[in-house]
Design a protein around this motif. Structure first.
Motif, PDB file in Angstrom:
ATOM      1  N   THR A 175       0.827  -1.210   0.000  1.00  0.00           N
ATOM      2  CA  THR A 175       0.000   0.000   0.000  1.00  0.00           C
ATOM      3  C   THR A 175       0.863   1.262   0.000  1.00  0.00           C
ATOM      4  O   THR A 175       0.333   2.375  -0.044  1.00  0.00           O
ATOM      5  CB  THR A 175      -0.957   0.015   1.216  1.00  0.00           C
ATOM      6  OG1 THR A 175      -0.254  -0.420   2.375  1.00  0.00           O
ATOM      7  CG2 THR A 175      -2.157  -0.886   0.973  1.00  0.00           C
ATOM      8  N   SER A 176       2.188   1.106  -0.002  1.00  0.00           N
ATOM      9  CA  SER A 176       3.066   2.286   0.052  1.00  0.00           C
ATOM     10  C   SER A 176       2.887   3.286  -1.101  1.00  0.00           C
ATOM     11  O   SER A 176       3.105   4.482  -0.893  1.00  0.00           O
ATOM     12  CB  SER A 176       4.522   1.847   0.182  1.00  0.00           C
ATOM     13  OG  SER A 176       4.713   1.116   1.376  1.00  0.00           O
ATOM     14  N   PRO A 195      -5.912   1.520   3.923  1.00  0.00           N
ATOM     15  CA  PRO A 195      -6.115   0.070   3.934  1.00  0.00           C
ATOM     16  C   PRO A 195      -6.451  -0.431   2.532  1.00  0.00           C
ATOM     17  O   PRO A 195      -7.020   0.318   1.731  1.00  0.00           O
ATOM     18  CB  PRO A 195      -7.334  -0.108   4.851  1.00  0.00           C
ATOM     19  CG  PRO A 195      -8.079   1.193   4.780  1.00  0.00           C
ATOM     20  CD  PRO A 195      -7.125   2.260   4.292  1.00  0.00           C
ATOM     21  N   GLY A 196      -6.096  -1.667   2.228  1.00  0.00           N
ATOM     22  CA  GLY A 196      -6.502  -2.186   0.926  1.00  0.00           C
ATOM     23  C   GLY A 196      -5.826  -3.485   0.555  1.00  0.00           C
ATOM     24  O   GLY A 196      -5.030  -4.042   1.304  1.00  0.00           O
ATOM     25  N   ARG A 197      -6.187  -3.977  -0.649  1.00  0.00           N
ATOM     26  CA  ARG A 197      -5.639  -5.239  -1.142  1.00  0.00           C
ATOM     27  C   ARG A 197      -4.290  -5.025  -1.789  1.00  0.00           C
ATOM     28  O   ARG A 197      -4.065  -4.011  -2.462  1.00  0.00           O
ATOM     29  CB  ARG A 197      -6.573  -5.837  -2.198  1.00  0.00           C
ATOM     30  CG  ARG A 197      -7.934  -6.184  -1.685  1.00  0.00           C
ATOM     31  CD  ARG A 197      -8.673  -7.000  -2.740  1.00  0.00           C
ATOM     32  NE  ARG A 197      -9.984  -7.361  -2.232  1.00  0.00           N
ATOM     33  CZ  ARG A 197     -11.099  -6.734  -2.572  1.00  0.00           C
ATOM     34  NH1 ARG A 197     -11.062  -5.756  -3.454  1.00  0.00           N
ATOM     35  NH2 ARG A 197     -12.244  -7.087  -2.052  1.00  0.00           N
ATOM     36  N   MET A 210      -3.160 -12.702  -2.863  1.00  0.00           N
ATOM     37  CA  MET A 210      -3.785 -11.420  -2.524  1.00  0.00           C
ATOM     38  C   MET A 210      -3.861 -11.374  -1.016  1.00  0.00           C
ATOM     39  O   MET A 210      -4.228 -12.371  -0.388  1.00  0.00           O
ATOM     40  CB  MET A 210      -5.180 -11.340  -3.144  1.00  0.00           C
ATOM     41  CG  MET A 210      -5.901 -10.020  -2.956  1.00  0.00           C
ATOM     42  SD  MET A 210      -6.643  -9.806  -1.331  1.00  0.00           S
ATOM     43  CE  MET A 210      -7.864 -11.113  -1.336  1.00  0.00           C
ATOM     44  N   PHE A 211      -3.484 -10.269  -0.435  1.00  0.00           N
ATOM     45  CA  PHE A 211      -3.672 -10.095   1.007  1.00  0.00           C
ATOM     46  C   PHE A 211      -3.933  -8.617   1.291  1.00  0.00           C
ATOM     47  O   PHE A 211      -4.119  -7.835   0.347  1.00  0.00           O
ATOM     48  CB  PHE A 211      -2.478 -10.662   1.803  1.00  0.00           C
ATOM     49  CG  PHE A 211      -1.131 -10.069   1.470  1.00  0.00           C
ATOM     50  CD1 PHE A 211      -0.464 -10.418   0.309  1.00  0.00           C
ATOM     51  CD2 PHE A 211      -0.525  -9.162   2.337  1.00  0.00           C
ATOM     52  CE1 PHE A 211       0.789  -9.881   0.008  1.00  0.00           C
ATOM     53  CE2 PHE A 211       0.722  -8.617   2.050  1.00  0.00           C
ATOM     54  CZ  PHE A 211       1.375  -8.976   0.881  1.00  0.00           C
ATOM     55  N   HIS A 212      -4.026  -8.268   2.557  1.00  0.00           N
ATOM     56  CA  HIS A 212      -4.409  -6.890   2.888  1.00  0.00           C
ATOM     57  C   HIS A 212      -3.357  -6.206   3.752  1.00  0.00           C
ATOM     58  O   HIS A 212      -2.790  -6.833   4.644  1.00  0.00           O
ATOM     59  CB  HIS A 212      -5.744  -6.871   3.642  1.00  0.00           C
ATOM     60  CG  HIS A 212      -6.867  -7.467   2.864  1.00  0.00           C
ATOM     61  ND1 HIS A 212      -7.085  -8.827   2.814  1.00  0.00           N
ATOM     62  CD2 HIS A 212      -7.809  -6.895   2.083  1.00  0.00           C
ATOM     63  CE1 HIS A 212      -8.127  -9.060   2.030  1.00  0.00           C
ATOM     64  NE2 HIS A 212      -8.591  -7.907   1.576  1.00  0.00           N
ATOM     65  N   GLN A 213      -3.135  -4.948   3.439  1.00  0.00           N
ATOM     66  CA  GLN A 213      -2.247  -4.133   4.273  1.00  0.00           C
ATOM     67  C   GLN A 213      -2.966  -2.861   4.680  1.00  0.00           C
ATOM     68  O   GLN A 213      -3.939  -2.459   4.046  1.00  0.00           O
ATOM     69  CB  GLN A 213      -0.995  -3.709   3.490  1.00  0.00           C
ATOM     70  CG  GLN A 213      -0.004  -4.825   3.242  1.00  0.00           C
ATOM     71  CD  GLN A 213       1.295  -4.302   2.633  1.00  0.00           C
ATOM     72  OE1 GLN A 213       1.327  -3.262   1.980  1.00  0.00           O
ATOM     73  NE2 GLN A 213       2.373  -5.034   2.859  1.00  0.00           N
ATOM     74  N   VAL A 214      -2.462  -2.245   5.742  1.00  0.00           N
ATOM     75  CA  VAL A 214      -2.857  -0.869   5.993  1.00  0.00           C
ATOM     76  C   VAL A 214      -1.580  -0.058   6.116  1.00  0.00           C
ATOM     77  O   VAL A 214      -0.639  -0.444   6.808  1.00  0.00           O
ATOM     78  CB  VAL A 214      -3.785  -0.723   7.226  1.00  0.00           C
ATOM     79  CG1 VAL A 214      -3.083  -1.121   8.499  1.00  0.00           C
ATOM     80  CG2 VAL A 214      -4.304   0.703   7.328  1.00  0.00           C
TER      81      VAL A 214
END
Ligand code: PHE
Length: 370
Positions: A175-176, A195-197, A210-214
């Motif tokens: 997400t950077s 936040p997002g995929r 696919m995973f999620h970061q904030v």
């Protein structure tokens, strides 16, 4: 049969008709073309005028009586049918739903809502960026030029031929890039979480493609590492809803932060032996002191990134961090296989999902109630 007895018999049978079909056959029997009352009317033609003067009104009166009785009985039957329908089909919308609710809120969504709530309280807005990203935002502007070795660690999904500004298009690997887009779009100061995929070509029990970061980003004047540490500590205490959270900052390396710190988390628990031990969050059960859980990457935003995003690094500084949302959910709610997050198994969802009424609020505690 006299007209009078015909009339009373007809009225009795009509009154006793039990449904619309029975009533209709009575109507045909009395008033139909071949009906008994109709037959009586036909006898009028053969009568002498005197006879007709006496019989005519009586026969017509009979026909009227039968007609009225049929209509009255029909109204009564219709009314009873309606009353019964109303009684059986009554729908009271104020009653609770009779079936248990079907859908549930996915733990990833729940955790993202919890994060938004916690960071909103600290003055952070929620920002988003595209999942289909260009090479420049995902890498170059984050201080990873073409030949940078860190690119190789990202296992990037590239699009076969789409090009943008001379670079290829890709699925963002973190997400950077939202850091860069936020600085470009809103300038400084900034306080956001994003936040997002995110996507990486990687797959096992702890990695899914696919995973999620904030992402977190603060840009302002005079920001230093102490602000970063306080923010992460405050966030993690609110998220795990316990005061005994301890952080360990380890020197690390990310091209887009300098210095960079990897953050491990642990908390103190009563061991029952009278002492307090550090124990890893959700870690290997009864083994106190079994080290720390590596949770997030962070650091002071590299001045080259600030510059490439269009701000003056002599005027503005900041910190950034990136956390795995799925990892946070696993630690807080006790799942052990990441792949199950994305299988869509209704049993898993029923077990780990949240009620839509379970809105995280700081006043009630962001954790969902059991
Ligand atoms: N983008 C990094 C990753 O995906 C995490 C990170 C974000 C590190 C922000 C430092 C600052 O691994």
């Amino acid at each position: 049969m006299t007209i009078d007895s015909m009339g009373s018999e007809a009225l009795a049978r009509i009154a006793a008709a039990e449904d619309a079909a029975a009533l209709e056959s009575l109507r045909i029997e009395f008033l139909g073309k071949q009906g008994s009352v109709s037959a009586l009317l036909k006898t009028l033609g053969a009568m002498s005028p005197d006879e007709r003067q006496v019989e005519g009104p009586r026969i017509h009166a009979l026909r009227q009586q039968v007609t009225d009785a049929l209509a009255a009985r029909k109204a009564a039957l219709d009314g009873a049918a309606l009353a019964e329908k109303l009684a059986t089909e009554r729908l009271d919308l104020t009653l609770p739903a009779p079936q248990s609710p079907r859908g549930s809120v996915h733990p990833v969504s729940q955790v993202m809502d919890e994060l938004a709530e916690i960071f909103a309280d600290l003055g952070f807005a929620v920002a988003t960026g595209p999942e289909i990203e260009d090479d420049w935002h995902n890498f170059t502007a984050l201080n990873m030029p073409e030949s940078h070795p860190a690119r190789a660690m990202h296992d990037t999904f590239y699009f076969p031929d789409a090009a943008h500004n001379g670079g290829r298009m890709l699925l963002r690997t973190h997400t950077s890039p939202v850091q860069v887009r936020s600085m470009q779009q809103q300038g400084a100061p900034i306080r956001i979480i994003a936040p997002g995929r995110v996507y990486r070509s990687d797959s096992d029990a702890t990695h899914t493609p696919m995973f999620h970061q904030v992402e977190g980003l603060v840009i302002d004047k005079g920001i230093h590492l102490g602000h970063l540490k306080w923010t992460l500590e405050t966030f993690l205490k609110a998220f795990f809803e316990r005061e005994d959270i301890v952080l360990r900052l380890r020197p690390s390396y990310f091209p887009f932060t300098e210095p960079s710190v990897e953050v491990d988390v642990g908390f103190a628990v009563e061991t029952g032996k009278g002492g307090k031990d550090r124990r890893v969050l959700g870690g290997s059960g009864d083994d106190p002191g079994h080290g720390w859980m590596e949770l997030l990457g962070s650091g002071m935003v590299n001045r080259r990134v600030i510059e490439m995003s269009g701000l003056d690094p002599d005027e503005w500084q900041g910190f950034a961090f990136g956390v795995g949302v799925d990892r946070l959910a696993m630690l807080k709610y006790g799942m052990d296989d990441l792949r199950a997050f994305f299988d869509g198994d209704v049993r898993w969802l029923a077990h780990y999902g949240f009620s839509a009424f379970d809105q995280p609020t700081l006043s009630a505690g962001v954790g969902a109630r059991a």
